[in-house]
Design an enzyme around this catalytic site. Structure first.
Site, short mmCIF file in Angstrom:
data_model
loop_
_atom_site.label_atom_id
_atom_site.label_comp_id
_atom_site.label_asym_id
_atom_site.label_seq_id
_atom_site.Cartn_x
_atom_site.Cartn_y
_atom_site.Cartn_z
N HIS A 73 -13.89 97.17 4.01
CA HIS A 73 -12.59 96.54 4.13
C HIS A 73 -11.76 97.48 5.01
CE1 HIS A 73 -9.90 93.04 3.77
NE2 HIS A 73 -8.88 93.87 3.52
N ASP A 89 -17.73 94.61 2.72
CA ASP A 89 -16.47 94.39 2.37
C ASP A 89 -16.09 94.10 0.92
OD1 ASP A 89 -13.75 93.66 1.99
OD2 ASP A 89 -13.55 92.80 4.12
N SER A 144 -7.26 90.98 7.35
CA SER A 144 -7.17 90.77 5.87
C SER A 144 -6.28 89.53 5.92
CB SER A 144 -6.99 91.89 5.11
OG SER A 144 -7.04 91.59 3.78
#
Length: 256
Positions: free
Chosen positions: A231, A198, A127
């Site tokens: 995610h 995601d 991320s």
């Protein structure tokens, strides 16, 4: 290490220092061939990833997992949490906190600068950590940080999971006319992985980042899509990371 930064969008010139948190190190279980700094995501810490990386069958890699400074973050309305830089949008579309990006990239470079000369060096992350890894890749091929200071770490591998490319809008213009930057880009291996489901950093941002990197000359770029994955990481993705690193860094395995 500390750095000073301003709050995005505030217009304020007041500067406040932010201290980097604890760094966790996973020692290689076999012959030390590579060192990789691995960077966590927003509001996380280095220990979360050091525990996972320790379980990977990559005995020749030393993992360094630092913790980002705790600082106000615009996307949370200024609420403080661990963050490598200030961000108002988890994508390449938002404004870029160049000061924060440079400070974190420099912190990573400092962690790698004391490694032995014969050790291959890499940066990976998840991320926001992946964003710093990719930003570091651009600093490497340009030979300088965004502020113009020289970047001297010789990187051999970049891994980005569920991330995005900061400063993507200006990368092409910064590279124009530099044969050295083009040559370095072509020889720096990058692995990008992103889940199609995601809902934090949308898949399209990861895909667009890969397209931008490829368009400016990163020829050794692998982009993997994981259908339905959100995610987070899954075992198949970490298997891909393991196999890719073993091949790109030419790791020997369990031999001492």
């Amino acid at each position: 290490m500390s750095y000073s930064s301003t709050t995005m969008g505030s217009g304020s010139q007041s500067r406040r220092p932010f201290e980097f948190g604890r760094t966790h190190v996973v020692r290689p279980k076999g012959k030390h061939q590579a060192t990789i700094v691995w960077l966590h995501g927003l509001s996380d810490k280095g220990s979360s990833w050091s525990q996972l990386l320790e379980t990977l069958p990559l005995p020749n890699i030393k993992w360094i997992c630092p913790t980002a400074p705790t600082r106000p973050v615009a996307i949370f309305g200024g609420y403080p949490c661990t963050a490598w830089f200030d961000v108002g949008d988890l994508s390449e579309d938002g404004p870029d906190d160049l000061e924060g990006l440079d400070a974190s990239a420099a912190h990573v470079a400092n962690l790698l600068s004391t490694e032995p000369a014969d050790i291959k060096l890499g940066i990976g992350g998840f991320s926001m950590g992946a964003a710093i890894a990719l930003y570091s890749a651009t600093c490497r091929i340009l030979g300088q940080y965004g502020n113009g200071n020289p970047y001297s770490v010789n990187l051999s591998a970049i891994v980005g999971l569920s991330g995005w490319l900061p400063c993507s809008r200006t990368l092409k213009s910064r590279m124009e006319g530099s044969r050295e930057a083009t040559r370095r880009a072509a020889s720096l291996p990058i692995l990008l992985c992103h889940g199609s489901g995601d809902d934090v950093v949308a898949y399209k941002h990861g895909e667009r980042s890969a397209q931008t990197l490829n368009s400016v000359g990163f020829r050794d770029l692998t982009f993997r899509c994981y259908n339905g994955v959100g995610h987070y990481t899954v075992p198949e993705e970490m298997d891909e990371v393991r196999n890719w690193l073993t091949a790109r860094l030419e790791l020997e395995g369990l031999r001492a």
